[in-house]
Motif scaffolding. Structure first.
Motif, PDB file in Angstrom:
ATOM      1  N   LYS A 195      29.976 -26.374   5.888  1.00 57.14           N
ATOM      2  CA  LYS A 195      28.715 -25.890   5.318  1.00 57.14           C
ATOM      3  C   LYS A 195      27.578 -26.910   5.456  1.00 57.14           C
ATOM      4  N   GLY A 196      27.887 -28.058   6.052  1.00 54.15           N
ATOM      5  CA  GLY A 196      26.865 -29.077   6.261  1.00 54.15           C
ATOM      6  C   GLY A 196      26.370 -29.726   4.989  1.00 54.15           C
ATOM      7  N   ARG A 197      27.245 -29.821   3.985  1.00 56.85           N
ATOM      8  CA  ARG A 197      26.846 -30.390   2.700  1.00 56.85           C
ATOM      9  C   ARG A 197      27.252 -31.860   2.591  1.00 56.85           C
ATOM     10  N   THR A 198      26.585 -32.570   1.714  1.00 57.16           N
ATOM     11  CA  THR A 198      26.919 -33.965   1.434  1.00 57.16           C
ATOM     12  C   THR A 198      27.517 -34.070   0.039  1.00 57.16           C
ATOM     13  N   VAL A 199      28.009 -35.254  -0.301  1.00 62.09           N
ATOM     14  CA  VAL A 199      28.514 -35.501  -1.652  1.00 62.09           C
ATOM     15  C   VAL A 199      27.329 -35.897  -2.532  1.00 62.09           C
ATOM     16  N   ARG A 200      27.148 -35.205  -3.627  1.00 64.80           N
ATOM     17  CA  ARG A 200      25.941 -35.373  -4.462  1.00 64.80           C
ATOM     18  C   ARG A 200      25.884 -36.761  -5.100  1.00 64.80           C
ATOM     19  N   LYS A 201      27.000 -37.236  -5.656  1.00 64.80           N
ATOM     20  CA  LYS A 201      26.990 -38.520  -6.368  1.00 64.80           C
ATOM     21  C   LYS A 201      28.178 -39.363  -5.921  1.00 64.80           C
ATOM     22  N   LYS A 202      28.028 -40.027  -4.794  1.00 65.11           N
ATOM     23  CA  LYS A 202      29.120 -40.848  -4.258  1.00 65.11           C
ATOM     24  C   LYS A 202      29.544 -41.932  -5.233  1.00 65.11           C
ATOM     25  N   GLU A 203      28.580 -42.470  -5.968  1.00 64.66           N
ATOM     26  CA  GLU A 203      28.864 -43.578  -6.877  1.00 64.66           C
ATOM     27  C   GLU A 203      29.671 -43.126  -8.095  1.00 64.66           C
ATOM     28  N   ARG A 204      29.764 -41.839  -8.320  1.00 59.58           N
ATOM     29  CA  ARG A 204      30.561 -41.316  -9.442  1.00 59.58           C
ATOM     30  C   ARG A 204      31.890 -40.723  -8.965  1.00 59.58           C
ATOM     31  N   THR A 205      32.234 -41.040  -7.729  1.00 61.38           N
ATOM     32  CA  THR A 205      33.444 -40.505  -7.114  1.00 61.38           C
ATOM     33  C   THR A 205      34.338 -41.649  -6.648  1.00 61.38           C
ATOM     34  N   LEU A 206      35.630 -41.534  -6.940  1.00 60.63           N
ATOM     35  CA  LEU A 206      36.595 -42.539  -6.495  1.00 60.63           C
ATOM     36  C   LEU A 206      37.844 -41.837  -5.986  1.00 60.63           C
ATOM     37  N   ALA A 207      38.323 -42.271  -4.832  1.00 57.35           N
ATOM     38  CA  ALA A 207      39.540 -41.696  -4.246  1.00 57.35           C
ATOM     39  C   ALA A 207      40.668 -42.721  -4.271  1.00 57.35           C
ATOM     40  N   ILE A 208      41.879 -42.236  -4.544  1.00 58.86           N
ATOM     41  CA  ILE A 208      43.055 -43.103  -4.619  1.00 58.86           C
ATOM     42  C   ILE A 208      44.239 -42.405  -3.959  1.00 58.86           C
ATOM     43  N   MET A 209      45.000 -43.135  -3.187  1.00 54.12           N
ATOM     44  CA  MET A 209      46.234 -42.603  -2.604  1.00 54.12           C
ATOM     45  C   MET A 209      47.377 -42.856  -3.581  1.00 54.12           C
ATOM     46  N   ASP A 210      48.099 -41.786  -3.950  1.00 56.01           N
ATOM     47  CA  ASP A 210      49.196 -41.991  -4.897  1.00 56.01           C
ATOM     48  C   ASP A 210      50.383 -41.048  -4.705  1.00 56.01           C
ATOM     49  N   HIS A 211      50.146 -39.754  -4.537  1.00 56.65           N
ATOM     50  CA  HIS A 211      51.244 -38.790  -4.489  1.00 56.65           C
ATOM     51  C   HIS A 211      52.196 -39.007  -3.308  1.00 56.65           C
ATOM     52  N   ASN A 212      51.639 -39.272  -2.143  1.00 55.91           N
ATOM     53  CA  ASN A 212      52.420 -39.346  -0.911  1.00 55.91           C
ATOM     54  C   ASN A 212      52.843 -40.759  -0.523  1.00 55.91           C
ATOM     55  N   VAL A 213      52.465 -41.721  -1.325  1.00 54.47           N
ATOM     56  CA  VAL A 213      52.729 -43.125  -0.989  1.00 54.47           C
ATOM     57  C   VAL A 213      54.212 -43.455  -1.145  1.00 54.47           C
ATOM     58  N   SER A 214      54.757 -44.175  -0.198  1.00 54.88           N
ATOM     59  CA  SER A 214      56.110 -44.702  -0.371  1.00 54.88           C
ATOM     60  C   SER A 214      56.057 -45.889  -1.312  1.00 54.88           C
ATOM     61  N   THR A 215      56.978 -45.938  -2.259  1.00 53.32           N
ATOM     62  CA  THR A 215      57.026 -47.094  -3.162  1.00 53.32           C
ATOM     63  C   THR A 215      58.045 -48.122  -2.672  1.00 53.32           C
TER      64      THR A 215
END
Length: 470
Positions: free
Chosen positions: A47-67
């Motif tokens: 849709k050609g959209r951007t992220v409105r508030k990048k500074e209020r967004t954080l991504a973390i890898m957790d579910h698929n990570v090998s421990t």
């Protein structure tokens, strides 16, 4: 005019606009992980959209990570692809990412609070049902679906219908070997997995006030398993002390101003709740699930219930199905149930306090030769703290495996899972059929009871372990 509940206050403070039965709320914090975000990012690109508030967004890898290691393909090709997609999307949209090699990587609901992203009075969303964990800080925190993730990324708002208010009042003192996990399971056992449906739960009473932040997070984490939309605990001095000095908490005078506002975040004395449940903490004992939902739970020193004892026909049928799947029989003592694997971890019980409580029970004992037991810290910070305190050595010397952070055996989405027919004692939050692996059988317990299961090779309570050592 009647006073407001804590939930009412947060909701009203975040309304952007009203739209019929639904309101549009401003979102203060958006947390992402690799499983539920790919389709949302794809939709934004299309849709050609951007992220409105990048500074209020954080991504973390957790579910698929090998421990077990930090290889991108450690948990298999599907997991690798999802993590690579998250990394690619975060780069394209300039979103901060804690990938598998970041020192603070971990389970999203452990990392957020410990770095100071979770603040009272805020609205927090994530594509994960156990986002309710953050409600321990007096935040309205809820899990959302993929289409809602796209909407939040694009607008920093969410459209919601307001839930009803449910007060859970807990008074009295928990026994020394009883934890917040046991209290949460006790409540779900009382009201069932749909008892909180349509509600946001506020936990209150002197028992709750005496819980640590870790205990409150465990309680709010599990409110979803009672069917509630979210859980809340009003912030108090325990909350303020926990947040002060955290990396991303407000600093200096701003922090002081925030605390003054946070002190107002409590239900008014004349606030009206749609429903109230009163519990006596003294009635709670170490709990364990016997079936295939968290509401099928009993004290660990009791017996498997008889399905015919259930009045409700649906509950009776569900109990019969559960016993067949779990390979248990009515009247069987829970502490006779043998265990193959023990998992201490997950967004429910992988914080430093959980690790400390488990280590206290471990000292001087050995894991049964018939059990594989793993301890998975909830984050890089928890792991480092535990190692500084020498807790890793306590577990390793007793025969536990000490792992890297991640969701691990909470769900069968990485390289830690149950084989068909294997039985686990798990500190996680769900015991559905196949949750920890196809054909696997899960018993939900506290960290202390998980340690007991690892040592005795069967379900049991700390008191039994003490008796056996005499």
């Amino acid at each position: 005019m009647a006073g407001k509940t804590l939930y009412d206050k947060i909701w009203d403070s975040r309304i952007v606009t009203r739209d019929g039965e639904e309101d549009i709320l401003y979102v203060d914090r958006h947390l992402l992980h690799e499983v539920t975000s790919p389709q949302a990012f794809t939709a934004l690109k299309e849709k050609g959209r951007t992220v409105r508030k990048k500074e209020r967004t954080l991504a973390i890898m957790d579910h698929n990570v090998s421990t077990r290691n930090r290889e991108w393909n450690g948990a298999g090709p599907i997991s690798q692809k999802q993590m690579e997609l998250l990394a690619e999307n975060c780069k394209d949209f300039e979103i901060e990412l804690l990938d598998i090699n970041h020192p603070d990587q971990g389970v999203v609901h452990v990392v957020g609070p410990e770095i100071g992203l979770t603040l009272p009075g805020t609205v927090i969303v994530c594509g994960d049902s156990h986002t309710s964990t953050h409600g321990a800080f007096g935040a309205f925190a809820l899990g959302i679906g993929t289409s809602e993730i796209e909407h939040v990324l694009a607008t920093q708002t969410i459209r919601l219908k307001k839930s009803k208010n449910l007060l859970v009042q807990v008074t009295g003192t928990l026994a020394p070997d009883v934890s917040a996990k046991d209290l949460a399971l006790f409540l779900i056992g009382k009201i069932g997995t749909s008892g909180g449906q349509g509600y946001v739960i506020e936990y209150a009473g002197d028992t709750i006030r005496n819980l640590s932040m870790e205990g409150r997070m465990t309680l709010c984490n599990l409110c979803i398993e009672a069917g509630a939309r979210a859980g809340l605990v009003a912030p108090d001095q325990t909350t303020f002390d926990y947040l002060e000095g955290k990396d991303r908490s407000p600093k200096g005078e701003e922090y002081s101003r925030k605390v003054e506002y946070w002190k107002t975040l409590k239900s008014d004395p004349d606030a009206v709740f749609d429903k109230t449940i009163v519990l006596d903490a003294g009635e709670v004992s170490p709990m364990v699930t016997w079936g295939t939902n968290p509401g099928q739970v009993v004290p660990v020193n009791s017996v498997v219930p008889d399905p015919d004892s259930f009045i409700d026909q649906e509950a009776k049928a569900a109990a019969k199905r559960s016993l067949e799947y779990m390979d248990l029989r009515a009247g069987q003592t829970m502490n006779s149930v043998k265990i193959d694997k023990v998992f201490i971890g997950s967004c429910t019980n992988a914080r430093i306090e959980d690790i400390r409580r488990a280590a206290q029970v471990v000292r001087g004992n050995r894991v049964s030769s018939n059990v594989q037991a793993i301890v998975v810290p909830g984050s890089g910070r928890v792991k480092r703290q535990a190692e500084e305190e020498g807790l890793d050595r306590v577990f390793l010397e007793a025969g536990f495996e000490w792992r890297l952070p991640g969701c691990s055996m909470c769900l069968g989405m990485n390289d830690d899972f149950l084989q068909p027919g294997e039985r686990s004692a798990s500190t996680s939050n769900r015991n559905f059929e196949g949750r920890q692996g196809r054909g696997g059988r899960t018993h939900l317990v506290s960290p202390e009871s998980a340690v007991v299961a690892a040592i005795l090779g069967r379900l049991g309570a700390v008191s039994e372990l003490k008796e056996e050592r005499k």
